[in-house]
Write a protein that holds these residues in place. Structure first.
Motif, PDB file in Angstrom:
ATOM      1  N   ALA B 104       3.235  12.145   6.552  1.00 24.08           N
ATOM      2  CA  ALA B 104       3.105  11.401   7.800  1.00 24.08           C
ATOM      3  C   ALA B 104       3.812  10.065   7.712  1.00 24.08           C
ATOM      4  O   ALA B 104       4.176   9.476   8.724  1.00 24.08           O
ATOM      5  CB  ALA B 104       1.632  11.202   8.133  1.00 24.08           C
ATOM      6  N   SER B 105       4.010   9.592   6.519  1.00 31.84           N
ATOM      7  CA  SER B 105       4.632   8.281   6.302  1.00 31.84           C
ATOM      8  C   SER B 105       4.204   7.248   7.340  1.00 31.84           C
ATOM      9  O   SER B 105       5.036   6.709   8.073  1.00 31.84           O
ATOM     10  CB  SER B 105       6.154   8.398   6.292  1.00 31.84           C
ATOM     11  OG  SER B 105       6.582   9.064   5.148  1.00 31.84           O
ATOM     12  N   PRO B 106       2.929   6.959   7.445  1.00 28.86           N
ATOM     13  CA  PRO B 106       2.506   5.956   8.427  1.00 28.86           C
ATOM     14  C   PRO B 106       3.097   4.593   8.068  1.00 28.86           C
ATOM     15  O   PRO B 106       3.344   4.325   6.894  1.00 28.86           O
ATOM     16  CB  PRO B 106       0.985   5.943   8.287  1.00 28.86           C
ATOM     17  CG  PRO B 106       0.712   6.466   6.927  1.00 28.86           C
ATOM     18  CD  PRO B 106       1.814   7.432   6.616  1.00 28.86           C
ATOM     19  N   ARG B 107       3.307   3.811   9.092  1.00 30.96           N
ATOM     20  CA  ARG B 107       3.936   2.526   8.859  1.00 30.96           C
ATOM     21  C   ARG B 107       3.113   1.634   7.957  1.00 30.96           C
ATOM     22  O   ARG B 107       3.623   0.865   7.175  1.00 30.96           O
ATOM     23  CB  ARG B 107       4.134   1.798  10.182  1.00 30.96           C
ATOM     24  CG  ARG B 107       5.433   2.164  10.767  1.00 30.96           C
ATOM     25  CD  ARG B 107       5.454   1.841  12.227  1.00 30.96           C
ATOM     26  NE  ARG B 107       6.765   2.212  12.673  1.00 30.96           N
ATOM     27  CZ  ARG B 107       7.797   1.375  12.651  1.00 30.96           C
ATOM     28  NH1 ARG B 107       7.652   0.137  12.257  1.00 30.96           N
ATOM     29  NH2 ARG B 107       8.974   1.780  13.042  1.00 30.96           N
ATOM     30  N   ASP B 108       1.816   1.726   8.176  1.00 34.42           N
ATOM     31  CA  ASP B 108       0.962   0.870   7.376  1.00 34.42           C
ATOM     32  C   ASP B 108      -0.063   1.755   6.656  1.00 34.42           C
ATOM     33  O   ASP B 108      -1.173   1.944   7.122  1.00 34.42           O
ATOM     34  CB  ASP B 108       0.251  -0.133   8.288  1.00 34.42           C
ATOM     35  CG  ASP B 108      -0.516  -1.140   7.462  1.00 34.42           C
ATOM     36  OD1 ASP B 108      -0.501  -1.017   6.219  1.00 34.42           O
ATOM     37  OD2 ASP B 108      -1.134  -2.024   8.057  1.00 34.42           O
ATOM     38  N   PRO B 109       0.343   2.293   5.534  1.00 32.31           N
ATOM     39  CA  PRO B 109      -0.526   3.270   4.854  1.00 32.31           C
ATOM     40  C   PRO B 109      -1.887   2.679   4.496  1.00 32.31           C
ATOM     41  O   PRO B 109      -2.893   3.374   4.510  1.00 32.31           O
ATOM     42  CB  PRO B 109       0.242   3.608   3.579  1.00 32.31           C
ATOM     43  CG  PRO B 109       1.627   3.137   3.790  1.00 32.31           C
ATOM     44  CD  PRO B 109       1.557   2.019   4.783  1.00 32.31           C
ATOM     45  N   GLU B 110      -1.898   1.391   4.216  1.00 32.00           N
ATOM     46  CA  GLU B 110      -3.146   0.765   3.788  1.00 32.00           C
ATOM     47  C   GLU B 110      -4.207   0.832   4.881  1.00 32.00           C
ATOM     48  O   GLU B 110      -5.386   1.033   4.609  1.00 32.00           O
ATOM     49  CB  GLU B 110      -2.887  -0.701   3.441  1.00 32.00           C
ATOM     50  CG  GLU B 110      -3.505  -1.102   2.132  1.00 32.00           C
ATOM     51  CD  GLU B 110      -2.477  -1.068   1.012  1.00 32.00           C
ATOM     52  OE1 GLU B 110      -2.107  -2.149   0.569  1.00 32.00           O
ATOM     53  OE2 GLU B 110      -2.041   0.025   0.609  1.00 32.00           O
ATOM     54  N   GLU B 176      -1.065   1.710  16.968  1.00 36.69           N
ATOM     55  CA  GLU B 176       0.261   2.328  17.034  1.00 36.69           C
ATOM     56  C   GLU B 176       0.957   1.965  18.332  1.00 36.69           C
ATOM     57  O   GLU B 176       2.138   1.684  18.369  1.00 36.69           O
ATOM     58  CB  GLU B 176       0.137   3.853  16.968  1.00 36.69           C
ATOM     59  CG  GLU B 176       0.139   4.376  15.564  1.00 36.69           C
ATOM     60  CD  GLU B 176      -0.309   5.824  15.510  1.00 36.69           C
ATOM     61  OE1 GLU B 176      -0.369   6.466  16.573  1.00 36.69           O
ATOM     62  OE2 GLU B 176      -0.628   6.288  14.415  1.00 36.69           O
ATOM     63  N   GLU B 177       0.152   1.977  19.388  1.00 37.37           N
ATOM     64  CA  GLU B 177       0.743   1.648  20.679  1.00 37.37           C
ATOM     65  C   GLU B 177       1.377   0.272  20.649  1.00 37.37           C
ATOM     66  O   GLU B 177       2.441   0.033  21.194  1.00 37.37           O
ATOM     67  CB  GLU B 177      -0.327   1.709  21.773  1.00 37.37           C
ATOM     68  CG  GLU B 177      -0.482   3.112  22.315  1.00 37.37           C
ATOM     69  CD  GLU B 177      -1.769   3.298  23.088  1.00 37.37           C
ATOM     70  OE1 GLU B 177      -2.369   2.271  23.469  1.00 37.37           O
ATOM     71  OE2 GLU B 177      -2.161   4.458  23.292  1.00 37.37           O
ATOM     72  N   TYR B 178       0.682  -0.635  19.977  1.00 37.73           N
ATOM     73  CA  TYR B 178       1.222  -1.990  19.889  1.00 37.73           C
ATOM     74  C   TYR B 178       2.592  -2.010  19.253  1.00 37.73           C
ATOM     75  O   TYR B 178       3.495  -2.676  19.700  1.00 37.73           O
ATOM     76  CB  TYR B 178       0.283  -2.872  19.055  1.00 37.73           C
ATOM     77  CG  TYR B 178      -0.678  -3.639  19.909  1.00 37.73           C
ATOM     78  CD1 TYR B 178      -0.199  -4.492  20.899  1.00 37.73           C
ATOM     79  CD2 TYR B 178      -2.045  -3.506  19.721  1.00 37.73           C
ATOM     80  CE1 TYR B 178      -1.087  -5.190  21.691  1.00 37.73           C
ATOM     81  CE2 TYR B 178      -2.935  -4.194  20.506  1.00 37.73           C
ATOM     82  CZ  TYR B 178      -2.457  -5.042  21.500  1.00 37.73           C
ATOM     83  OH  TYR B 178      -3.316  -5.723  22.278  1.00 37.73           O
ATOM     84  N   SER B 179       2.702  -1.266  18.187  1.00 36.78           N
ATOM     85  CA  SER B 179       3.931  -1.402  17.422  1.00 36.78           C
ATOM     86  C   SER B 179       4.984  -0.385  17.830  1.00 36.78           C
ATOM     87  O   SER B 179       6.081  -0.413  17.347  1.00 36.78           O
ATOM     88  CB  SER B 179       3.626  -1.244  15.933  1.00 36.78           C
ATOM     89  OG  SER B 179       3.018   0.012  15.731  1.00 36.78           O
TER      90      SER B 179
END
Ligand SMILES: Nc1nc2c(ncn2[C@@H]2O[C@H](COP(=O)(O)OP(=O)(O)O)[C@@H](O)[C@H]2O)c(=O)[nH]1
Ligand SMILES: [Mg+2]
Lengths: 1149, 199
Positions: B104-110, B176-179
């Protein structure tokens, strides 16, 4: 512009004649004239599909005319020939003239019938089931194979529908036989007819469209009063409404040529309806509107419309231009100008005609069309075309398609449409090298194609090792790749980059936009203005920071020049740091590549694209982020292929769960290598834009290049990830080496031995040598680490070879050895004698050495003594001989242990000697006897006697001393070795009983012999005590023999008493049992008698009363009354007896 | 629409948990899931909002590495399931988590929300192979992942767990919507349809 079709003039009539209709069958062209004349031309076969190679010589050889007039029939019809068509399977030619439909023989052209009921006909349409399913002409080589068989033709149904007044007249042929007709009424005069299925026809009225199902004779409205039927969204409704309004100029011409402005697109079974500028799609199956297909936009109102595989062709209302469109992309691919066109004959052999001329539209080979599109960079079109074509037309179609898509993806990349580009690359499973070539070496790890030519750099991916050199190079390159000043050129670039509809400008234009570094700045500015929400701003900052971090190790030297650059550009305050960063990144990425740009450009086929070095940090970040799309997909696919190749999963399994079909050839042959390229690139991407994902990547099964991982992770001190990586890769030596280094550093989270220990805990026996190598140091610091490593209750720790661990800990410390052996023996319950021996010996050593340092009753000494005793008592595994041999002869500390050991080897005398002479605990001695006394074991039944003997005939003092029984000290320095033999020698009673053997009993007290044979005084008291307590357990005679003659009888009273009692008990017990046995005998005899009395004897002549045969040696049954019958006859005998009894019973009553 | 992905070894009860949550049903039969599949639960109340949750179940294909991009794309929460009576299924959680993060490689995995479920707690205590303490330690080490012990069979804690899943998914979706407008700044400008013509 593509040349899909080449118009070839085939008929040119005199100015007096006027063409009214055309129709082409397989090999003939029929032209109907206003005068009622029919002209039939033979179509030259050599001029079929494959011919129009546009090779002019060939054309000339056919004399310029590919058709030959065969016949011309004047007065073929009375009036003008308004419409012509054929039913090829039925061999019928259909003509419309004077408001009637006529049927002719297609071959002889003889009139068959005038269809009377069709009076007032305005238009008709034909359909053939066979024709419906063959979309195109196959190349000649395959044509024969595909030609329908006669049987097929005979079964095939052909239909003719004629619109006359408010009726549709439908005729049906099967093969060549007219099998029926029917009429279907409609509410108005139909103006146009289009078959959309072999048995469904779309029927255009003035303001309505109907779908007519011929077999069912149903008519269902699609539009009514200009409005579509059913729920349609607004946009479509508008378009549809427009189409519903059929009474337009276009439809007039449509009616004239006998087809509505509607045509079937076979490739997706849809029907396109066109009116004026608008269009809409129907499903050919259901007749409903397809909301998903957007309309075709026409620039000029089309007057005629048709389909000729694989294109939509139309003639504009001005009738001067033929347009060729891709039915998928709608792109106008070709326009051909003609004198006013009146007729369009679409289908397999398209012809167009004006009032005097006919042109054949000859299709150019698809390969040539493709090449052209590619050359023109119309990759979308090329892809779409190749997708619609059948395999027979294009050699190696699948690979060509793949290659095209890759080119397109590259083009998209050049336009900064990274996401689309990467999605496309994934779709075709592009080779990773090809995708990565789009990225700078910092990502791809690859050298640029022409890099080896350059005199610079050998390790382009490693900025760290050659940090200084690269910085220098960067400076040198700046005049070439550095930012330019002109604002105007920036603007120009921006436009080009953002406008996708415009095809790439000529190369000359592009040259003006060099140099490249700032080419993308306008985009960056754009992006900033979009990303204006605070959150996004924060995110952006963070991203830039990451880049900054990424760059820092190499850019310290160039920071000054960087400042200059950013000032020169003079961006706004917000852009300042972006641009400076982007510059440095651009510089960083582009070192040594001035000459590369050109290669990249030509490689991409997009002159706009200036190579990755022209991107600013933000754009690059986005490009990299999108690269993840491809890399993750590739990683997954490669891993799947690998599991298929290795047989972990079967192809069938795979097909079951996934629709994606993939072959190994999707990637290179060397999957391992591809996997390495992909995973390594993934790592680099994460390092750049999302370092938090590096951990997950390296922990999972991965194929990252070890060298790169080390380099990258070290550069940023991602130690824990690096160690995880080593662990996952089983590179434990590397991991431990690194941990060792780190443990010596002060500042990291890895200083100290704990991380090493934790790592070692994860290793099992296969790495035991490493474990030993790296365990030494932590254990030196704290022995507890040894316990943590070797005695953890984990599968890993338990897998370690115990003998080897023992050997290892032995080399380190005794206390750890003891702990380990205790763990093995007591906790793991290991039964191997070695560990038990070694533990005993280790305790022994412990006692010995501690005894030198502490007093004997100190805990340090006593504790191991107790432990030793416990082990010796509880364990059955050790070898007592071995332990005994190691015991010092004369230490009081081990006396009790020795007693246990002697006992174990059955040396009860020696054990008792210890209790009697050394420990001097007679109670214990008695207890010992009690515990081992066993009348059945030859060794143990005499223990009491032995003890008595020790009391009454003690061995010589010297002997006692020699065994250290009477020493008060811990043990002498003589050590144990000297006493080994004595310790183990069989009880040498001879040694000290010699005097007795000599027939001379010597009371110890009166001994006057030399020292060697001096005996200690006998212990009569203990002896008597023993006799009174356990007298019965030794032979009275033997005991009395041992007692000195002067023993007081009274003191033996108890002994005798117990002995007598014991003897009496034995006697009475024996008597009772004798009596009991006698009784038993009598009983047994009685039983025997009883059994004997039940015998029956079977002689040779004795017969069975049931069957009267001899009993012989058969199996028999004996009844209580001693009757003997065969076993088989027993049942019937029993029944007879029973019934007799029954009878008797009844009689009794 | 919240997209939730459920991962874990085969047989730990992923499908059962979903069934229990969505349709309040449990079946003892074990039917291996085939293909990636999802169930939709409508009208999930999160605080005072109504959301729709799409629960993506995985099948044996995790083994086959065939869960494509579509499966992971746009996930708002990842649920990791193990069977408390099966230590191996617990030890696999780390890999499942890593695999998800990569795919998924989320932008902010943390900050990406995970939830761990220890399922089948209805089974007798003597069979238990993973203690609550151990599970909690794992969750804590991975950044305080919420942890629930559930039983799909007896419907223990299932609703509670999914409530937290929904809430965390919602938070994630909003962030997510924000970014998101930042994520594709270039596409917005350039991706208009290129229909029309080209000449
Ligand atoms: N006792 C018990 N069995 C369960 C529970 N959840 C699932 N199972 C059983 O475990 C097996 C596997 O369940 P399933 O949902 O198909 O697992 P999946 O492979 O993770 O989807 C089935 O036989 C279920 O009936 C539970 O909470 N308790
Ligand atoms: Mg399942």
């Amino acid at each position: 512009m593509l040349r899909a079709f080449t118009p070839v003039p085939v008929v040119d009539l005199s100015s007096k004649e006027r063409i009214q209709s055309i129709y082409s069958s397989d090999d003939k062209l029929f032209v109907g004239l206003a005068s009622g004349t029919l002209k039939v031309y033979q179509i030259d076969d050599s001029l079929s599909l494959s011919e129009p190679d546009t090779s002019s010589p060939k054309k000339e050889s056919t004399g310029g005319s590919p058709v030959k007039l065969i016949t011309s029939i004047e007065k073929f019809t009375k009036g003008s020939v308004d419409q012509l068509s054929g039913l090829e399977d039925a061999r019928v030619l259909v003509a419309l003239s004077n408001g009637y439909v006529y049927l002719y023989d297609l071959d002889t052209l003889a009139l068959q019938e005038r269809l009377h009921r069709t009076k007032g006909a305005v238009v008709f349409a034909t359909s053939s089931e066979l024709k419906f399913h063959s979309l195109f002409n196959y190349p000649p080589s395959t044509a024969n194979d595909r030609r329908p068989s006669t049987a097929d033709i005979q079964r095939s149904v052909s239909r003719l529908v004629v619109a006359a007044k408010k009726k549709l007249h439908c005729y049906e042929w099967q093969g060549a036989e007219l099998i029926g007709s029917r009429e279907i009424s409609v509410s108005e005069r139909p103006r146009s007819l289009t078959f959309i299925k072999p048995d469904k026809i779309l029927c255009g009225l003035v303001v309505e469209y109907f779908l007519v199902d011929i077999p069912a004779s149903t008519v269902s409205p699609i539009f009514a009063a200009g409005r579509p039927i059913g729920a349609i969204d607004n946009v479509l409704a508008g378009v549809a409404a427009n189409i519903g309004n059929i009474a337009s100029s276009a439809s007039a011409s449509a009616r004239r040529q006998g087809c509505a402005l509607a045509t079937r697109l076979p490739e997706d079974e849809s029907v396109v309806l066109v009116n004026e500028f608008s269009s809409a799609f129907l499903s050919a199956d259901t007749g409903t509107f397809l909301k998903t297909k957007r309309p075709i936009k026409f620039r000029d109102v089309p007057a005629m419309l048709g389909y000729s595989y694989p294109f939509v062709i139309s003639v504009t209302a001005s009738s001067k231009r033929l347009e060729v469109r891709n039915p998928k992309t709608y792109t106008l691919l070709q326009q051909i100008s003609f004198p006013t066109l009146q007729h369009l004959n679409d289908g397999k052999l398209p012809f167009v005609a004006s009032s005097r001329q006919v042109w054949k539209l000859s299709l150019r080979p698809f390969e040539a069309q493709l090449d052209f599109l590619i050359e023109q960079n119309q990759l979308d079109e090329a892809v779409s075309l190749i997708e619609q074509l059948d395999d027979v037309f294009i050699e190696d179609r699948i690979n060509k398609l793949k290659d095209l898509k890759m080119r397109k993806a590259e083009l998209l990349f050049g336009k900064y449409k990274f996401s689309q580009s990467m999605t496309l690359f994934s779709e075709v499973s592009a080779p990773p090298e090809r995708v990565l070539a789009l990225y700078p070496p910092a990502i791809s790890g690859m050298e640029y194609p022409n890099h080896k030519d350059g005199p610079t750099e050998e390790e382009p991916e490693g900025p760290e090792p050659k940090g200084e050199e690269t910085t220098e190079q960067k400076k040198e390159e700046q005049p070439i790749t550095g930012p330019a000043e002109g604002e105007s050129s920036e603007k120009a670039n921006g436009e080009i980059a953002t406008d996708t509809n415009v095809l790439p400008p000529p190369v000359a234009d592009m040259n003006a936009t060099l140099p490249q570094a700032q080419g993308s700045i306008p985009i960056a500015a754009d992006a900033i203005s979009i990303a204006d929400s605070t959150n996004a701003e924060a995110q952006r900052k963070r991203d830039l920071e990451i880049f900054d971090r990424f760059l820092r190790p190499t850019k310290s030297n160039s920071s000054s020049s960087k400042v200059d650059n950013s000032n020169a550009i003079g961006k706004g305050s917000r852009g300042a740091d972006t641009s400076s960063l982007s510059d440095s990144l651009a510089n960083f990425l582009s070192f040594g590549k001035a000459s590369t740009t050109k290669t990249m450009r030509s490689g991409l086929g997009d002159p706009d694209f200036l190579g990755p070095e022209s991107m600013d940090a933000r754009t690059l970040a986005k490009a990299v982020r999108c690269l993840l799309i491809y890399l993750i997909d590739a990683r997954r696919k490669i891993s799947r292929l690998a599991s298929v190749q290795s047989g972990t999963i079967t192809k069938a399994d795979l097909d079951l769960v996934s629709k994606e079909s993939m072959t190994a050839t999707a990637f290179g042959a060397d999957l391992e290598r591809e996997a390495c390229v992909v995973d390594t690139a993934l790592l680099r991407c994460y390092m750049l834009i999302n370092p938090q994902l590096v951990g997950p990547l390296v922990r999972l099964a991965n194929h990252c290049d070890k060298k790169v991982v080390r380099e990258q992770l070290m550069m940023y001190g991602k130690w824990s990830e690096l160690i995880d990586f080593y662990y996952a890769k089983k590179l434990h030596g590397d991991a431990l080496g690194l941990l060792k280094q780190l443990s010596e550093s002060k500042k990291t989270a890895f200083s100290g031995p704990e991380p090493t220990v934790q790592y070692l805990q994860k290793l099992g026996n296969e790495n035991i040598d490493l474990v030993f190598e790296y365990a030494k140091e932590p254990i030196k610091i704290n022995e507890q680490f040894g316990i943590d490593i070797f005695m953890a209750n984990t599968p890993e720790a338990e897998s370690l070879s115990r003998p080897r661990v023992e050997k290892f800990v032995l080399s380190i410390s005794r206390s750890l050895t003891i702990k380990y052996l205790e763990y093995v023996v007591f906790e793991l319950g290991d039964l191997s004698p070695e560990f038990h021996n070694d533990l005993a010996l280790a305790y022994l050593e412990d006692v010995k050495s501690n005894a030198q340092l502490y007093s004997l009753d100190d805990e340090m000494v006593q504790q191991p003594v107790r432990k030793l005793l416990k082990l010796l008592r509880e364990s059955k595994q050790y070898k007592p001989e071995k332990i005994l041999r190691a015991m010092p002869r004369d230490s009081t500390l081990f006396m009790e242990s020795k007693a246990i050991l002697f006992s174990r080897i059955g040396e009860h005398r020696r054990a008792l000697e210890i209790f009697v002479f050394s420990i001097k605990d007679y109670g214990k001695a008695q207890d010992y006897c009690m515990s081992v006394y066993d009348t059945d074991a030859p060794n143990s039944k005499t223990v009491f006697y032995t003890l008595l003997e020790l009391y009454l005939r003690p061995p010589p003092t010297k002997y006692i001393a020699a065994h250290g029984y009477n020493k008060a000290s811990a043990f002498s320095r003589r050590g144990s070795d000297a006493s080994l033999d004595t310790g183990l020698s069989p009880p040498s009673s001879a040694e000290y009983l010699r005097p007795q053997q000599n027939g001379f009993y010597k009371s110890p007290s009166t001994s006057s012999m030399n020292d060697a044979y001096e005996h200690p005084p006998m212990n009569l008291e203990a002896a008597l005590d023993l006799l009174s307590n356990h007298g019965s357990r030794l032979s009275a005679i033997d005991a009395l023999e041992l007692l000195p003659s002067d023993t007081n009888m009274t003191s033996l009273g108890q002994f005798f008493e117990s002995h007598l009692r014991e003897t009496n008990t034995t006697i009475s017990r024996d008597r009772i049992s004798a009596a009991l046995l006698k009784t038993e005998l009598v009983r047994t005899q009685q039983t025997l008698l009883k059994l004997r009395s039940k015998n029956v004897s079977i002689s040779d002549t004795k017969t069975c009363p049931v069957c009267l045969k001899r009993l012989g040696s058969s199996v028999i049954s004996v009844f209580p009354d001693r009757t003997v019958v065969h076993y088989g006859c027993a049942k019937s005998y029993k029944e007879t007896v029973d019934s007799k009894n029954q009878v008797r019973h009844n009689v009794d009553e | 629409m919240l997209k939730v992905i459920i991962l874990g070894d085969s047989g730990v009860g992923k499908t059962s948990l979903m069934q229990q949550y969505v349709s309040k049903k449990f079946s003892n039969q074990y039917k291996a899931t085939i293909g990636a599949d999802f169930l939709t639960k409508q009208d999930v109340r999160v605080d005072d909002r109504n959301v729709t949750m799409q629960l993506w179940d995985t099948a044996g294909q995790e083994r086959f590495q065939s869960l494509g991009v579509a499966f992971y794309r746009g996930a708002d929460c990842c649920v990791l399931v193990y069977d408390v009576n099966n230590a191996k299924s617990f030890e696999a959680l780390d890999s499942w988590r890593d695999e998800f993060l990569i795919q998924a490689s989320p932008r902010d995995p943390e900050s990406f929300p995970f939830v761990v479920l220890g399922n089948k707690i209805d089974v007798e205590e003597s069979k238990r192979a993973v203690s609550q303490k151990r599970a909690l330690a794992f969750c804590q080490a991975k950044g305080n992942i919420p942890y629930f012990e559930t039983s799909a069979k007896e419907a223990i804690n299932v609703d509670q767990a999914f409530e937290v899943i929904a809430r965390n998914a919602l938070v994630q979706e909003e962030s997510e919507e924000y970014s998101s407008d930042f994520s594709d700044p270039i596409n917005i400008h350039l991706d208009n349809d290129r229909g029309g013509c080209c000449s």
